[in-house]
Design a protein around this motif. Structure first.
Motif, PDB file in Angstrom:
ATOM      1  N   SER A  97       0.830  -1.209   0.000  1.00 60.30           N
ATOM      2  CA  SER A  97       0.000   0.000   0.000  1.00 60.30           C
ATOM      3  C   SER A  97       0.863   1.257   0.000  1.00 60.30           C
ATOM      4  O   SER A  97       0.543   2.237  -0.689  1.00 60.30           O
ATOM      5  N   ARG A 124       3.919   1.582  -1.247  1.00 64.32           N
ATOM      6  CA  ARG A 124       4.566   1.756  -2.555  1.00 64.32           C
ATOM      7  C   ARG A 124       3.571   2.150  -3.634  1.00 64.32           C
ATOM      8  O   ARG A 124       3.870   2.972  -4.508  1.00 64.32           O
ATOM      9  N   ILE A 125       2.371   1.580  -3.596  1.00 64.12           N
ATOM     10  CA  ILE A 125       1.356   1.968  -4.578  1.00 64.12           C
ATOM     11  C   ILE A 125       0.972   3.433  -4.386  1.00 64.12           C
ATOM     12  O   ILE A 125       0.844   4.194  -5.353  1.00 64.12           O
ATOM     13  N   GLY A 164       2.235   5.681  -7.234  1.00 64.25           N
ATOM     14  CA  GLY A 164       1.068   6.144  -7.965  1.00 64.25           C
ATOM     15  C   GLY A 164       0.890   7.657  -7.849  1.00 64.25           C
ATOM     16  O   GLY A 164       0.554   8.334  -8.831  1.00 64.25           O
TER      17      GLY A 164
END
Length: 218
Positions: free
Chosen positions: A120, A122-123, A127
């Motif tokens: 979560s 890293r996303i 992102g």
């Protein structure tokens, strides 16, 4: 006599001491080397082919993004743009990896890449980075010319010049004269290419700065 005390940090198992980047498996060095050899030999041919054939077909007045000058059905242009978009996403991740590494280290993101917390984080971070850069690129299309300048003064030297020079320094006693000549040729040739690209980027900035506006449809 001085007594030396060794303090053990908690939770530092061998798995946690691996590189903190989000890799599911350790990189396979031999396969990576094969990919690099392929990229720097056969892989560069399409790139140069597109560059020179595009210049031959459209001349110096063509758009910096060649697909803008191509005519034909919309679906053909869409198919051509999809790989360009995916390549841009991959390139952004590669050149942003030092920032990702810093954030992973700073916020102690270690262990399995599939861990819910790590995934979560890293996303969200990666992102968010892509979303912000995409927004800025759409808002300031003139930024593309500065990216050309950045590539000329950083990407060229880091990818082609520094890598060859580091290899020369690391293997200087094990390389034949032919190998040394090849690597020095790369250093000199790509230094000239980097200088030429920087001059071209500065010219683009000078010419295009008069035409751009926010969210311009280019």
């Amino acid at each position: 006599m001085f007594k030396l005390k060794i303090y053990m940090l908690p939770n530092l198992s061998s798995s946690n001491l691996h590189c903190s980047q989000a890799t599911v498996r350790q990189p396979v060095v031999k396969n990576m080397l094969k990919a690099l050899y392929f990229q720097f030999t056969v892989g560069v041919l399409p790139m140069y082919a597109v560059t020179f054939i595009g210049y031959w077909a459209y001349g110096s007045s063509t758009s910096t993004y060649l697909l803008n000058s191509v005519n034909g059905p919309i679906w053909v242009k869409a198919i051509a743009n999809i790989p360009a978009f995916l390549q841009t996403v991959i390139a952004l991740h590669i050149f942003a990896s030092p920032m990702y590494e810093y954030l992973d280290t700073r916020y102690w993101i270690t262990g399995s890449a599939l861990n819910v917390k790590n995934l979560s984080f890293r996303i969200g971070v990666k992102g968010g980075y892509l979303a912000i850069t995409t927004l800025v690129s759409a808002m300031l299309p003139f930024l593309g010319d500065f990216m050309s300048l950045t590539g000329a003064v950083s990407t060229f030297p880091l990818t082609f010049i520094l890598a060859n020079h580091m290899y020369l320094v690391a293997k200087k006693t094990k390389l034949t004269s032919l190998h040394k000549l090849w690597h020095w040729f790369n250093v000199c040739f790509f230094s000239c290419m980097s200088l030429a690209a920087a001059v071209a980027a500065l010219r683009l900035i000078a010419v295009d700065s008069k035409n751009y506006n926010l969210f311009a449809d280019l």
